[in-house]
Each structure stands twice: as C-alpha cells, then as structure tokens.
Design a protein around this motif. Structure first.
Motif, PDB file in Angstrom:
ATOM      1  N   PRO A  33      63.731  18.531  87.529  1.00 30.04           N
ATOM      2  CA  PRO A  33      62.391  18.484  88.149  1.00 30.04           C
ATOM      3  C   PRO A  33      62.315  17.618  89.403  1.00 30.04           C
ATOM      4  CG  PRO A  33      62.428  17.030  86.269  1.00 30.04           C
ATOM      5  CD  PRO A  33      63.780  17.706  86.305  1.00 30.04           C
ATOM      6  N   LYS A  34      62.947  18.090  90.473  1.00 29.87           N
ATOM      7  CA  LYS A  34      62.886  17.397  91.753  1.00 29.87           C
ATOM      8  C   LYS A  34      62.868  18.453  92.849  1.00 29.87           C
ATOM      9  CE  LYS A  34      64.638  13.089  93.723  1.00 29.87           C
ATOM     10  NZ  LYS A  34      65.717  12.085  93.714  1.00 29.87           N
ATOM     11  N   ARG A  35      62.016  18.244  93.844  1.00 24.90           N
ATOM     12  CA  ARG A  35      61.807  19.255  94.869  1.00 24.90           C
ATOM     13  C   ARG A  35      61.935  18.638  96.258  1.00 24.90           C
ATOM     14  NH1 ARG A  35      55.990  22.201  95.915  1.00 24.90           N
ATOM     15  NH2 ARG A  35      56.726  24.096  96.909  1.00 24.90           N
ATOM     16  N   THR A  36      62.480  19.416  97.198  1.00 25.94           N
ATOM     17  CA  THR A  36      62.682  18.956  98.578  1.00 25.94           C
ATOM     18  C   THR A  36      61.710  19.673  99.512  1.00 25.94           C
ATOM     19  OG1 THR A  36      65.016  18.435  98.244  1.00 25.94           O
ATOM     20  CG2 THR A  36      64.332  18.911 100.500  1.00 25.94           C
ATOM     21  N   ILE A  37      61.246  18.952 100.524  1.00 28.25           N
ATOM     22  CA  ILE A  37      60.517  19.587 101.624  1.00 28.25           C
ATOM     23  C   ILE A  37      61.230  19.267 102.937  1.00 28.25           C
ATOM     24  CG2 ILE A  37      58.287  19.593 100.473  1.00 28.25           C
ATOM     25  CD1 ILE A  37      57.480  17.192 102.206  1.00 28.25           C
ATOM     26  N   GLY A  38      61.090  20.192 103.888  1.00 29.41           N
ATOM     27  CA  GLY A  38      61.684  20.004 105.209  1.00 29.41           C
ATOM     28  C   GLY A  38      60.613  19.770 106.250  1.00 29.41           C
ATOM     29  N   LEU A  39      60.659  18.593 106.885  1.00 37.67           N
ATOM     30  CA  LEU A  39      59.673  18.230 107.893  1.00 37.67           C
ATOM     31  C   LEU A  39      60.320  18.112 109.267  1.00 37.67           C
ATOM     32  CD1 LEU A  39      57.707  15.377 106.060  1.00 37.67           C
ATOM     33  CD2 LEU A  39      57.355  17.852 105.926  1.00 37.67           C
ATOM     34  N   VAL A  40      59.498  18.340 110.285  1.00 38.24           N
ATOM     35  CA  VAL A  40      59.876  18.062 111.671  1.00 38.24           C
ATOM     36  C   VAL A  40      58.972  16.951 112.183  1.00 38.24           C
ATOM     37  CG1 VAL A  40      59.908  18.947 114.024  1.00 38.24           C
ATOM     38  CG2 VAL A  40      60.739  20.365 112.152  1.00 38.24           C
ATOM     39  N   GLU A  41      59.562  15.945 112.799  1.00 36.60           N
ATOM     40  CA  GLU A  41      58.799  14.898 113.479  1.00 36.60           C
ATOM     41  C   GLU A  41      58.953  15.077 114.981  1.00 36.60           C
ATOM     42  OE1 GLU A  41      58.751  10.277 112.684  1.00 36.60           O
ATOM     43  OE2 GLU A  41      60.262  10.754 114.209  1.00 36.60           O
ATOM     44  N   VAL A  42      57.837  15.253 115.680  1.00 37.58           N
ATOM     45  CA  VAL A  42      57.814  15.353 117.141  1.00 37.58           C
ATOM     46  C   VAL A  42      57.180  14.082 117.689  1.00 37.58           C
ATOM     47  CG1 VAL A  42      56.802  16.555 119.107  1.00 37.58           C
ATOM     48  CG2 VAL A  42      57.720  17.868 117.190  1.00 37.58           C
ATOM     49  N   THR A  43      57.857  13.413 118.605  1.00 43.61           N
ATOM     50  CA  THR A  43      57.301  12.220 119.262  1.00 43.61           C
ATOM     51  C   THR A  43      56.973  12.557 120.718  1.00 43.61           C
ATOM     52  OG1 THR A  43      58.641  10.773 117.850  1.00 43.61           O
ATOM     53  CG2 THR A  43      57.676   9.796 119.835  1.00 43.61           C
ATOM     54  N   LEU A  44      55.747  12.241 121.119  1.00 45.68           N
ATOM     55  CA  LEU A  44      55.305  12.514 122.484  1.00 45.68           C
ATOM     56  C   LEU A  44      55.588  11.329 123.393  1.00 45.68           C
ATOM     57  CD1 LEU A  44      51.853  14.244 121.840  1.00 45.68           C
ATOM     58  CD2 LEU A  44      54.171  15.193 121.694  1.00 45.68           C
ATOM     59  N   SER A  45      55.450  11.561 124.678  1.00 47.32           N
ATOM     60  CA  SER A  45      55.736  10.503 125.659  1.00 47.32           C
ATOM     61  C   SER A  45      54.771   9.336 125.549  1.00 47.32           C
ATOM     62  CB  SER A  45      55.711  11.082 127.073  1.00 47.32           C
ATOM     63  OG  SER A  45      54.519  11.806 127.315  1.00 47.32           O
ATOM     64  N   ASP A  46      53.585   9.534 124.940  1.00 46.63           N
ATOM     65  CA  ASP A  46      52.665   8.415 124.741  1.00 46.63           C
ATOM     66  C   ASP A  46      52.902   7.694 123.414  1.00 46.63           C
ATOM     67  OD1 ASP A  46      51.634  10.091 122.801  1.00 46.63           O
ATOM     68  OD2 ASP A  46      49.597  10.180 123.628  1.00 46.63           O
ATOM     69  N   GLY A  47      53.964   8.094 122.695  1.00 51.04           N
ATOM     70  CA  GLY A  47      54.323   7.453 121.435  1.00 51.04           C
ATOM     71  C   GLY A  47      53.737   8.108 120.194  1.00 51.04           C
ATOM     72  N   THR A  48      52.849   9.070 120.370  1.00 52.45           N
ATOM     73  CA  THR A  48      52.239   9.749 119.224  1.00 52.45           C
ATOM     74  C   THR A  48      53.285  10.570 118.477  1.00 52.45           C
ATOM     75  OG1 THR A  48      50.156   9.945 120.434  1.00 52.45           O
ATOM     76  CG2 THR A  48      50.433  11.342 118.495  1.00 52.45           C
ATOM     77  N   LYS A  49      53.220  10.511 117.147  1.00 50.38           N
ATOM     78  CA  LYS A  49      54.138  11.288 116.320  1.00 50.38           C
ATOM     79  C   LYS A  49      53.356  12.350 115.547  1.00 50.38           C
ATOM     80  CE  LYS A  49      57.367   7.427 115.632  1.00 50.38           C
ATOM     81  NZ  LYS A  49      58.433   7.979 116.476  1.00 50.38           N
ATOM     82  N   GLY A  50      53.881  13.563 115.549  1.00 53.48           N
ATOM     83  CA  GLY A  50      53.281  14.654 114.796  1.00 53.48           C
ATOM     84  C   GLY A  50      54.267  15.189 113.784  1.00 53.48           C
ATOM     85  N   TYR A  51      53.742  15.778 112.693  1.00 53.96           N
ATOM     86  CA  TYR A  51      54.596  16.249 111.603  1.00 53.96           C
ATOM     87  C   TYR A  51      54.251  17.686 111.234  1.00 53.96           C
ATOM     88  CZ  TYR A  51      55.742  11.353 111.372  1.00 53.96           C
ATOM     89  OH  TYR A  51      56.158  10.093 111.718  1.00 53.96           O
ATOM     90  N   GLY A  52      55.311  18.459 111.013  1.00 54.25           N
ATOM     91  CA  GLY A  52      55.149  19.835 110.573  1.00 54.25           C
ATOM     92  C   GLY A  52      56.115  20.127 109.445  1.00 54.25           C
TER      93      GLY A  52
END
Length: 400
Positions: A33-52
């Motif tokens: 009972p263990k599950r994996t997810i795959g995320l992408v982290e995008v960092t912008l030039s102003d330092g903001t980080k987004g996740y998908g």
C-alpha cells in the motif's frame, strides 16, 4: 511583465495509500500500500514556483521523469505567461511519437505547473486566469466503492454522510449483480444515490454492450433503485457500444478519463458516445485543454464532470478547471492517501456535500523541502494495470 522559465525539475513522491487489505491494493499494487505521483516544478525568473502533475507518474514514474528532461530545453528562457504557446511548443516536441499516451500526461503536468506559477506570480487563484464569474461551490460525489465486504461499504457510506455527500460511485463488473443490488438498497437508507464505474478501460477483453445490458437488467430485477450513471461500461474504443447503452437505458452513460487529446474527446462527443464526458487535466493536456472540452461539450448540450483520481496536484488542477468553466459536479477520491493533508492544507474544503471554491493563489498546493524529504520516492511503489483476481465473497453473502 516578461516572466520567463528559469528552471524545470521532476519531483517523484511516494506515500502510504489505503491499507494492505484494501481491494485496490490487492488488485493493483503488487508491492503493497504505497503510491507514487509524478510532479513537475517550474521556477520563474521572479522566483515563483509552480507545480503540475501527470497521471503517468502513478504507473511509470521513470518514464515521466525522462520525458520531462526531454522537454526542458524547449522551455527554458521562454515567456512563462504565454501558457498556450508553451503548451503548443511541448506538443511540437512530443506529438509525432506520442500524440496519444505517455507524453500527453507529461505535457499536462508542465502546463499545470505553468498555470500554477503564473497565477501565483499574479497573486490570484488559477481559475481567475480564465474569467471572473464563478460559483462559490460545486457538488461533490464520493468515488470509492472498491469494497469486498458490507462493513467496508457501510464505512464509506458513513464517511459520505459525515460530509453531507449524496452521490457515491462504486466499482462493479458483470459478475457483481447481487453486490450491486445490495449497495443500491443500503445506500437508500442514507439517501445516497449510486453511480457505477465498470472499469473497462483496464479490461482485456472488455465487456460488450450486450453483457452490460444483461448485467443492468439483472440488477434491476432485484433492486428498483435509480442508477445515476454508468462509467467506462465498455472498452474505451467501443464507440458503438457506448451508443447502444444510451439507446437501451435511462441511465447517463459517461467516460473519457483515458482520452489524451481534445480532438479525440470532441470526436466522441460528435459521435454521441456519452451523456457526459470526464476529461482529466493530468492526462488530456492540462487545465486549458479541459476548458476547451467544457466549452465544446456545452455547445452540444453535454455536461463535463472532471475525472480526479490522481494525486493532490492533479485533483486541484481539475477542481480549478471545473470552477473556471462552471462545472456542476466533481469527484472526491475516497481511499486515504498520506500526501493529501500536507499538499492540500486548507484549500480543499467540503461542506454540506459541496466543494468550496478555493481562494489561495495558484492551484492551492503546498510544496516544500520538508514534504519532499518526508515522502521520498520508492521505486517499488507503482500501480500495475495487470489486475489480480483477488477473489470475492460468494453470491449468498450479498443476497438481499
């Protein structure tokens, strides 16, 4: 504002999911009972980080990681706020060799991360990038019903009751006649209506329309309770089968969770396959692709109900797509997943059976180094689509 893509990286997280005796674990998680997810982290030039998130990470996390690495050079230094153009760039990279399939899950994750980062940088919830007239709440249906015992069903019904939820999706196959009739009767006591997912997107060979018709008619001989919908009742390519089910039943016929392009979903709408469609932002190309499906479906008087069986990032991306498009119903996965409290924090709230519109910036996901360290990737934590026959109680157990 010229905010560019500064960096991109993959994050693979694994966490406890369900419990060792849960039927889905016994069927689809050979290593427990263990599950994996795959995320992408995008960092912008102003330092903001987004996740998908791309749903592929549940099944083939290393493949997901490799495709992200392939796509990365085509985005670095580019205008991050032109999310549509960036998505089309990704399609140019991948569509020749993976128009339908793994790459779409991966480009979905990157698109969601860009939307998350842009809306965070602007200080608004993601749905506000696409309009300014939104519902305060959307009705929720509980998505579970992978139950071998009456006690498990009752536990889930009690959970739905505690949240005020009045719709419940169960999983059934053509052999589950008495079991399905039993839960239809039991749910009536809670004033909860039942939809049925027949899971034929994993079946080989899948059921025919005739087999599904026989199943439903057999259930109705025992229980006259209404069935809200039939999801993925025949194989995903059996358009004529979906059409036949629509002709034979007053039950809403739906599907589409594995469809990876807007064009294919639109063609299914045009062919009359569904009463409502179920796109998933982590599969079909991201949030903007789901919005296109909503728009086209509305023009054809068909509802859209987002599929949301991924991890927290995928779920929130789909919820934002729903709010942005005026959706009427969303899915709530019911199997406990340890990642959820840490990533959702207070942005997924369900009150009196309704999802409350989130107001935090971005898609409403919390991510930090502590979370990464807490849920380190486990290579054995993968979902197997080769479903194991776990055995079930005999018919007498479910007899009314």
């Amino acid at each position: 504002m010229n905010n560019t893509v500064e960096s991109i990286r993959t994050i693979l997280l694994s966490a406890n999911y369900g419990h060792e005796d849960h039927p889905e674990i016994l069927e689809c998680f050979p290593n427990g009972p263990k599950r994996t997810i795959g995320l992408v982290e995008v960092t912008l030039s102003d330092g903001t980080k987004g996740y998908g998130e791309g749903y592929l990470g549940v099944f083939a996390p290393k493949v997901f990681e490799s495709i992200v690495e392939l796509c990365k050079p085509y985005l670095l230094g580019k205008n991050a706020f032109d999310t549509k153009r960036r998505y089309l760039d990704l399609c140019s990279v991948c569509d020749y060799w993976s128009l339908q399939g793994a790459a779409r899950h991966t480009t979905s994750a990157i698109e969601i991360a860009l939307i998350d980062a842009k809306s965070k940088s602007l200080g608004v919830p993601a749905y506000k990038l696409f309009g300014d007239n939104f519902k305060d709440r959307v009705e929720v249906y509980g998505s579970g019903g992978i139950c071998d015992t009456k006690e498990h069903f009752v536990e889930e019904l009690e959970y739905l009751k505690s949240l005020g939820i009045k719709k419940y999706k169960i999983r059934s196959t053509e052999k589950d006649i008495l079991r399905t009739a039993w839960i239809l009767q039991e749910a009536k006591k809670y004033e909860i209506e039942i939809g049925i997912d027949m899971c034929q997107n994993l079946a080989d060979p899948p059921l025919t329309a005739e087999e599904v018709i026989n199943f439903i008619n057999s259930v109705r001989e025992i229980s006259s309770e209404k069935i809200l919908f039939l999801e993925e009742a025949v194989g995903p390519t059996d358009i004529k089968g979906f059409q036949k089910l629509k002709e034979n039943f007053d039950i809403k016929i739906c599907g589409g969770e594995i469809v990876t392009t807007q064009e294919e979903m639109i063609s299914r709408i045009d062919l009359g396959a569904y009463d409502f469609v179920q796109p998933d932002a982590s599969v079909i190309g991201g949030i903007q692709s789901v919005l296109e499906i909503f728009e086209y479906a509305k023009s054809n008087n068909i509802d859209t109900v987002v599929h949301a069986w991924g991890g927290p990032v995928a779920i929130m991306a789909n919820y934002h797509a729903c709010f942005a498009s005026g959706g009427k119903l969303v899915e709530l996965p019911m199997i406990p997943y340890d990642l959820e409290p840490d990533l959702f924090t207070d942005q997924r709230q369900i009150i009196d059976g309704f999802l409350i519109r989130p107001n935090g910036p971005g898609i409403g996901i919390t991510m930090n180094e502590n979370i990464e360290n807490k849920y380190k990737f486990d290579e054995t934590a993968v979902y197997s689509c080769v479903v194991v026959d776990r055995g079930q109680p005999d018919d007498d157990y479910w007899r009314l």
